[in-house]
Motif scaffolding. Structure first.
Motif, mmCIF file in Angstrom:
data_model
loop_
_atom_site.group_PDB
_atom_site.id
_atom_site.type_symbol
_atom_site.label_atom_id
_atom_site.label_comp_id
_atom_site.label_asym_id
_atom_site.label_seq_id
_atom_site.Cartn_x
_atom_site.Cartn_y
_atom_site.Cartn_z
ATOM 1 N N GLY A 1 3.910 73.461 71.863
ATOM 2 C CA GLY A 1 4.143 74.717 72.572
ATOM 3 C C GLY A 1 2.924 75.226 73.333
ATOM 4 N N LYS A 2 1.749 74.667 73.077
ATOM 5 C CA LYS A 2 0.548 75.083 73.801
ATOM 6 C C LYS A 2 0.582 74.520 75.218
ATOM 7 C CE LYS A 2 -3.089 75.914 70.435
ATOM 8 N NZ LYS A 2 -3.077 77.348 70.655
ATOM 9 N N GLN A 3 0.281 75.388 76.178
ATOM 10 C CA GLN A 3 0.134 74.906 77.548
ATOM 11 C C GLN A 3 -1.320 74.487 77.730
ATOM 12 O OE1 GLN A 3 0.863 77.479 81.077
ATOM 13 N NE2 GLN A 3 2.337 75.866 81.578
ATOM 14 N N VAL A 4 -1.516 73.331 78.334
ATOM 15 C CA VAL A 4 -2.842 72.741 78.472
ATOM 16 C C VAL A 4 -3.085 72.337 79.920
ATOM 17 C CG1 VAL A 4 -2.945 71.957 76.073
ATOM 18 C CG2 VAL A 4 -1.959 70.460 77.824
ATOM 19 N N VAL A 5 -4.290 71.875 80.171
ATOM 20 C CA VAL A 5 -4.701 71.390 81.486
ATOM 21 C C VAL A 5 -5.127 69.933 81.317
ATOM 22 C CG1 VAL A 5 -6.390 71.714 83.330
ATOM 23 C CG2 VAL A 5 -5.426 73.710 82.166
ATOM 24 N N ALA A 6 -4.666 69.059 82.205
ATOM 25 C CA ALA A 6 -4.965 67.634 82.050
ATOM 26 C C ALA A 6 -5.067 66.939 83.406
ATOM 27 C CB ALA A 6 -3.871 66.957 81.224
ATOM 28 N N VAL A 7 -5.837 65.860 83.432
ATOM 29 C CA VAL A 7 -5.880 64.970 84.596
ATOM 30 C C VAL A 7 -4.727 63.994 84.437
ATOM 31 C CG1 VAL A 7 -7.225 63.231 85.841
ATOM 32 C CG2 VAL A 7 -8.395 65.186 84.786
ATOM 33 N N VAL A 8 -3.875 63.915 85.458
ATOM 34 C CA VAL A 8 -2.653 63.108 85.330
ATOM 35 C C VAL A 8 -2.653 61.840 86.175
ATOM 36 C CG1 VAL A 8 -1.248 65.096 84.659
ATOM 37 C CG2 VAL A 8 -1.415 64.455 87.079
ATOM 38 N N ASN A 9 -3.720 61.595 86.948
ATOM 39 C CA ASN A 9 -3.683 60.411 87.810
ATOM 40 C C ASN A 9 -4.716 59.348 87.435
ATOM 41 O OD1 ASN A 9 -5.739 62.118 88.871
ATOM 42 N ND2 ASN A 9 -5.515 61.262 90.915
ATOM 43 N N PHE A 10 -5.131 59.302 86.180
ATOM 44 C CA PHE A 10 -5.903 58.159 85.695
ATOM 45 C C PHE A 10 -4.933 57.016 85.411
ATOM 46 C CE2 PHE A 10 -9.266 61.141 83.925
ATOM 47 C CZ PHE A 10 -10.273 60.690 84.768
ATOM 48 N N PRO A 11 -5.386 55.772 85.516
ATOM 49 C CA PRO A 11 -4.511 54.671 85.102
ATOM 50 C C PRO A 11 -4.328 54.713 83.583
ATOM 51 C CG PRO A 11 -6.693 53.837 85.662
ATOM 52 C CD PRO A 11 -6.690 55.299 86.019
ATOM 53 N N PRO A 12 -3.210 54.213 83.079
ATOM 54 C CA PRO A 12 -3.006 54.180 81.624
ATOM 55 C C PRO A 12 -4.156 53.447 80.930
ATOM 56 C CG PRO A 12 -0.988 53.621 82.769
ATOM 57 C CD PRO A 12 -2.074 53.661 83.805
ATOM 58 N N LYS A 13 -4.496 53.911 79.724
ATOM 59 C CA LYS A 13 -5.598 53.321 78.962
ATOM 60 C C LYS A 13 -5.144 53.054 77.535
ATOM 61 C CE LYS A 13 -10.321 54.142 77.476
ATOM 62 N NZ LYS A 13 -11.495 55.011 77.539
ATOM 63 N N GLN A 14 -5.388 51.839 77.065
ATOM 64 C CA GLN A 14 -5.046 51.464 75.691
ATOM 65 C C GLN A 14 -6.068 52.072 74.734
ATOM 66 O OE1 GLN A 14 -2.370 49.147 74.997
ATOM 67 N NE2 GLN A 14 -2.579 49.845 72.911
ATOM 68 N N THR B 1 -0.832 61.198 75.554
ATOM 69 C CA THR B 1 -2.274 61.027 75.484
ATOM 70 C C THR B 1 -2.738 61.111 74.037
ATOM 71 O OG1 THR B 1 -4.400 61.693 76.445
ATOM 72 C CG2 THR B 1 -2.927 63.464 75.753
ATOM 73 N N SER B 2 -3.948 60.647 73.811
ATOM 74 C CA SER B 2 -4.609 60.783 72.527
ATOM 75 C C SER B 2 -5.746 61.777 72.723
ATOM 76 C CB SER B 2 -5.162 59.427 72.086
ATOM 77 O OG SER B 2 -6.012 59.580 70.980
ATOM 78 N N ALA B 3 -5.942 62.668 71.757
ATOM 79 C CA ALA B 3 -6.987 63.682 71.906
ATOM 80 C C ALA B 3 -7.674 63.945 70.564
ATOM 81 C CB ALA B 3 -6.394 64.972 72.452
ATOM 82 N N GLN B 4 -8.991 64.015 70.613
ATOM 83 C CA GLN B 4 -9.807 64.285 69.422
ATOM 84 C C GLN B 4 -9.944 65.793 69.242
ATOM 85 O OE1 GLN B 4 -13.420 62.066 70.011
ATOM 86 N NE2 GLN B 4 -12.327 60.135 70.131
ATOM 87 N N LEU B 5 -8.890 66.399 68.699
ATOM 88 C CA LEU B 5 -8.812 67.847 68.548
ATOM 89 C C LEU B 5 -8.711 68.284 67.093
ATOM 90 C CD1 LEU B 5 -6.122 68.453 71.319
ATOM 91 C CD2 LEU B 5 -8.601 68.774 71.536
ATOM 92 N N THR B 6 -8.967 67.367 66.170
ATOM 93 C CA THR B 6 -8.661 67.617 64.763
ATOM 94 C C THR B 6 -9.575 68.645 64.103
ATOM 95 O OG1 THR B 6 -10.006 65.734 64.083
ATOM 96 C CG2 THR B 6 -7.650 65.329 64.462
ATOM 97 N N THR B 7 -10.726 68.932 64.678
ATOM 98 C CA THR B 7 -11.641 69.892 64.069
ATOM 99 C C THR B 7 -11.119 71.321 64.187
ATOM 100 O OG1 THR B 7 -13.522 68.464 64.557
ATOM 101 C CG2 THR B 7 -14.016 70.760 64.055
ATOM 102 N N LEU B 8 -10.602 71.685 65.353
ATOM 103 C CA LEU B 8 -10.175 73.069 65.590
ATOM 104 C C LEU B 8 -8.670 73.294 65.530
ATOM 105 C CD1 LEU B 8 -12.503 74.146 68.546
ATOM 106 C CD2 LEU B 8 -12.772 74.592 66.105
ATOM 107 N N TYR B 9 -7.876 72.223 65.600
ATOM 108 C CA TYR B 9 -6.425 72.373 65.708
ATOM 109 C C TYR B 9 -5.706 71.561 64.647
ATOM 110 C CZ TYR B 9 -7.850 74.043 70.304
ATOM 111 O OH TYR B 9 -8.472 74.710 71.328
ATOM 112 N N GLN B 10 -4.672 72.157 64.072
ATOM 113 C CA GLN B 10 -3.768 71.447 63.181
ATOM 114 C C GLN B 10 -2.618 70.900 64.029
ATOM 115 O OE1 GLN B 10 -4.438 70.972 59.875
ATOM 116 N NE2 GLN B 10 -6.362 71.960 60.448
ATOM 117 N N VAL B 11 -2.081 69.776 63.639
ATOM 118 C CA VAL B 11 -1.037 69.126 64.431
ATOM 119 C C VAL B 11 0.145 70.064 64.675
ATOM 120 C CG1 VAL B 11 0.189 67.981 62.525
ATOM 121 C CG2 VAL B 11 0.118 66.910 64.768
ATOM 122 N N ASN B 12 0.515 70.873 63.700
ATOM 123 C CA ASN B 12 1.686 71.746 63.837
ATOM 124 C C ASN B 12 1.455 72.923 64.783
ATOM 125 O OD1 ASN B 12 -0.075 72.987 62.042
ATOM 126 N ND2 ASN B 12 1.549 73.811 60.746
#
Length: 113
Positions: free
Chosen positions: A64-77, A49-60
């Protein structure tokens, strides 16, 4: 802003699962600053997935973070990337997103209900 109420049947259609981020990269092709994330959902497999998390999180710090996500959306470009799930977060008025996480570590792939 409230939306139209969901029925219980509507809610049951949404597959919200726990997963652990196993890879994170910057996504310079995205219109807004974002990361490309690879998430392990246990028996459901690996999704990206792509996520706009750059304000609070550094890529590194995302790996290892456990997250919560919706997994049954159709793929999106999204630009040059195919997103396969939607990571969930609390979004402030300025667009800053704080990841949703379980209170304790769980097995990857558990359903949120």
């Amino acid at each position: 802003m409230s939306k139209e109420p969901l029925t219980w049947t509507d809610f049951e259609k949404v597959e919200i699962r726990t997963g652990t981020i196993i890879a994170a990269k910057t996504f310079p092709q995205a219109r807004k600053p974002a990361y490309k994330l690879t998430i392990d959902f246990g028996s459901l497999g690996i999704k990206r997935t792509s996520a706009q998390l750059t304000t609070l999180y550094q890529v590194n710090e995302l790996v290892g973070k456990q997250v919560v996500a919706v997994v049954n959306f159709p793929p999106k470009q999204i630009a040059t990337f195919m997103s396969e799930c939607l990571i969930l977060g609390a979004v402030a008025d300025d667009g800053t997103t704080t990841l949703l996480q379980t209170e304790r570590a769980t097995a990857n792939g558990l359903r949120i209900a």
